[in-house]
Design a protein around this motif. Structure first.
Motif, PDB file in Angstrom:
ATOM      1  N   VAL A 269       0.852  -1.188   0.000  1.00 29.67           N
ATOM      2  CA  VAL A 269       0.000   0.000   0.000  1.00 29.67           C
ATOM      3  C   VAL A 269       0.889   1.240   0.000  1.00 29.67           C
ATOM      4  CG1 VAL A 269      -1.775   1.277   1.242  1.00 29.67           C
ATOM      5  CG2 VAL A 269      -1.798  -1.230   1.225  1.00 29.67           C
ATOM      6  N   PRO A 270       0.666   2.194  -0.892  1.00 26.12           N
ATOM      7  CA  PRO A 270       1.524   3.379  -0.955  1.00 26.12           C
ATOM      8  C   PRO A 270       1.438   4.224   0.318  1.00 26.12           C
ATOM      9  CG  PRO A 270       0.170   3.185  -2.943  1.00 26.12           C
ATOM     10  CD  PRO A 270      -0.364   2.200  -1.951  1.00 26.12           C
ATOM     11  N   TYR A 290      10.102  18.286  -4.387  1.00 24.09           N
ATOM     12  CA  TYR A 290      10.459  17.461  -3.234  1.00 24.09           C
ATOM     13  C   TYR A 290      11.585  16.499  -3.604  1.00 24.09           C
ATOM     14  CZ  TYR A 290       8.078  13.507  -5.419  1.00 24.09           C
ATOM     15  OH  TYR A 290       7.730  12.502  -6.281  1.00 24.09           O
ATOM     16  N   ARG A 291      12.202  15.931  -2.584  1.00 29.70           N
ATOM     17  CA  ARG A 291      13.162  14.853  -2.783  1.00 29.70           C
ATOM     18  C   ARG A 291      13.130  13.928  -1.580  1.00 29.70           C
ATOM     19  NH1 ARG A 291      19.137  17.758  -2.154  1.00 29.70           N
ATOM     20  NH2 ARG A 291      18.814  18.646  -0.080  1.00 29.70           N
ATOM     21  N   LEU A 292      13.542  12.701  -1.759  1.00 30.50           N
ATOM     22  CA  LEU A 292      13.568  11.695  -0.699  1.00 30.50           C
ATOM     23  C   LEU A 292      15.016  11.310  -0.457  1.00 30.50           C
ATOM     24  CD1 LEU A 292      11.716  10.016   1.167  1.00 30.50           C
ATOM     25  CD2 LEU A 292      11.786   8.203  -0.559  1.00 30.50           C
ATOM     26  N   GLN A 293      15.624  11.965   0.523  1.00 31.27           N
ATOM     27  CA  GLN A 293      17.016  11.666   0.860  1.00 31.27           C
ATOM     28  C   GLN A 293      17.123  10.228   1.353  1.00 31.27           C
ATOM     29  OE1 GLN A 293      19.474  13.342   0.075  1.00 31.27           O
ATOM     30  NE2 GLN A 293      19.450  15.496   0.697  1.00 31.27           N
ATOM     31  N   SER A 306      -0.229  19.068  -4.261  1.00 33.01           N
ATOM     32  CA  SER A 306       0.295  19.177  -2.898  1.00 33.01           C
ATOM     33  C   SER A 306       0.253  17.839  -2.168  1.00 33.01           C
ATOM     34  CB  SER A 306      -0.494  20.225  -2.110  1.00 33.01           C
ATOM     35  OG  SER A 306      -1.877  19.899  -2.094  1.00 33.01           O
ATOM     36  N   GLU A 307       0.469  16.746  -2.888  1.00 32.95           N
ATOM     37  CA  GLU A 307       0.604  15.439  -2.258  1.00 32.95           C
ATOM     38  C   GLU A 307       1.456  14.549  -3.136  1.00 32.95           C
ATOM     39  OE1 GLU A 307      -3.142  12.773  -3.698  1.00 32.95           O
ATOM     40  OE2 GLU A 307      -3.529  14.160  -2.038  1.00 32.95           O
ATOM     41  N   ILE A 308       2.121  13.586  -2.532  1.00 29.66           N
ATOM     42  CA  ILE A 308       2.933  12.623  -3.269  1.00 29.66           C
ATOM     43  C   ILE A 308       2.681  11.244  -2.688  1.00 29.66           C
ATOM     44  CG2 ILE A 308       4.765  14.246  -3.907  1.00 29.66           C
ATOM     45  CD1 ILE A 308       6.389  13.217  -1.579  1.00 29.66           C
ATOM     46  N   GLU A 309       2.930  10.208  -3.488  1.00 24.20           N
ATOM     47  CA  GLU A 309       2.798   8.832  -3.025  1.00 24.20           C
ATOM     48  C   GLU A 309       4.110   8.106  -3.234  1.00 24.20           C
ATOM     49  OE1 GLU A 309      -0.508   6.732  -4.605  1.00 24.20           O
ATOM     50  OE2 GLU A 309      -2.009   8.012  -3.627  1.00 24.20           O
ATOM     51  N   LEU A 310       4.522   7.330  -2.219  1.00 24.16           N
ATOM     52  CA  LEU A 310       5.771   6.579  -2.245  1.00 24.16           C
ATOM     53  C   LEU A 310       5.437   5.099  -2.170  1.00 24.16           C
ATOM     54  CD1 LEU A 310       7.644   8.781   0.385  1.00 24.16           C
ATOM     55  CD2 LEU A 310       7.782   8.977  -2.107  1.00 24.16           C
TER      56      LEU A 310
END
Length: 321
Positions: A269-270, A290-293, A306-310
């Motif tokens: 599930v994201p 955005y970035r995901l360090q 204004s939302e992101i899914e990982l």
């Protein structure tokens, strides 16, 4: 010099600058500029058939053609041969190339020709006769995507346009930016703000030209001139604070936004992160990057969502910025 059919591709010979290669809908012809000033039609390359949109002679004496239906063609002359009697080898699927080639193009790149397709950019490993992804795009997780046009290819910097595919729906919102090589030899993707890219119109950039301190973008609606020396100043001129609204698995309870760093088990599930810009300025909607360090240090393209899914992250420690 009138021609009986449309000219689709042009290239100049490296070995003989007085010679040009001309791509027509069904053949490639060589012309030579004589000392008397006239252009001499030397005839078609007999073994080549089809439409060539790009033509590039390389330092090893080969002529590469990017076609619309037959992939890439390498045209080779033996000792004492003319171009008219040269041999032709076609490369389509296989040899490292993807199944979905689309319209292909050959461009001059550092260390040899670059080959653009609907599914990535490649160089050619001559001893192995294999196409390999260009490191700049693989480093930034941009390999496998539609990449065109490409401009300003030089050591340490590449300007280009990226889209998920060559389909019209994907080309409505492409990303334009530059790949920059750092001192550690790794590449970073630096996108232009979408408010700049959107000015060229739907289906993105058709042509791109890089001059010292200047980037030109041409598209369906406009010709845009960008002063690249002032670009960083323009992008960072108005920083805004950001507030997190909610971080949670899709359909699940929210995670705490303060306190101890949460630890999550793997799940299909994201994970969705929602945020906002707590300002009330009038005008266009704010844009976010955005970035995901811990996964990828590259900042994303600017966007109004204004939302992101990982999804599908390997085990590790990450910081979302």
């Amino acid at each position: 010099m009138p021609t009986p059919v449309p000219v689709l591709g042009l290239g100049r010979s490296l070995a003989s600058p007085e010679r040009i290669f001309v791509g027509f809908p069904d053949k490639v012809v060589t012309y030579r500029h004589a000392p008397t000033g006239e252009w001499i039609d030397e005839g078609p390359i007999a073994a080549f058939g089809g439409e060539a949109r790009t033509l590039l002679e390389t330092a090893d004496g080969n002529l590469w053609a990017g076609t619309t239906q037959r992939g890439f063609a390498r045209i080779t002359r033996g000792a004492g041969q003319t171009w008219q009697t040269a041999s032709v080898e076609y490369f389509r699927e296989g040899n490292g190339l993807p199944v979905e080639l689309g319209w292909v193009r050959v461009l001059p790149g550092p260390g040899g020709p670059w080959f653009t397709t609907a599914s990535g950019v490649f160089s050619f490993d001559t001893p192995r006769k294999t196409f390999v992804p260009v490191a700049a795009f693989a480093d930034t997780h941009l390999d496998g995507k539609y990449t065109f046009p490409i401009a300003g290819i030089r050591d340490g910097e590449i300007w280009t346009q990226i889209a998920a595919s060559a389909e019209p729906t994907d080309l409505e919102h492409p990303a334009v930016g530059r790949l920059v090589r750092g001192s550690d030899q790794h590449w970073t993707w630096v996108p232009l703000p979408s408010r700049i890219v959107n000015q060229v119109g739907y289906y993105g950039v058709y042509e791109m030209l890089v001059e010292p301190g200047i980037l030109w973008l041409g598209g369906q609606s406009a010709l845009v001139r960008i002063e690249t020396d002032r670009l960083d100043e323009a992008i960072t001129a108005r920083p805004w604070p950001l507030a997190w609204r909610r971080i949670a698995r899709v359909g699940g309870p929210p995670l705490p936004l303060s306190g101890a760093v949460p630890s999550l088990p793997f799940d299909k599930v994201p994970l969705r992160a929602e945020f906002t810009q707590p300002g009330f300025a009038a005008g266009r909607s704010p844009e976010f990057s955005y970035r995901l360090q811990g996964y990828n240090s590259t900042w994303s393209d600017w966007r109004t969502q204004s939302e992101i899914e990982l999804l599908g992250l390997p085990a590790g420690r990450y910081t979302l910025e």
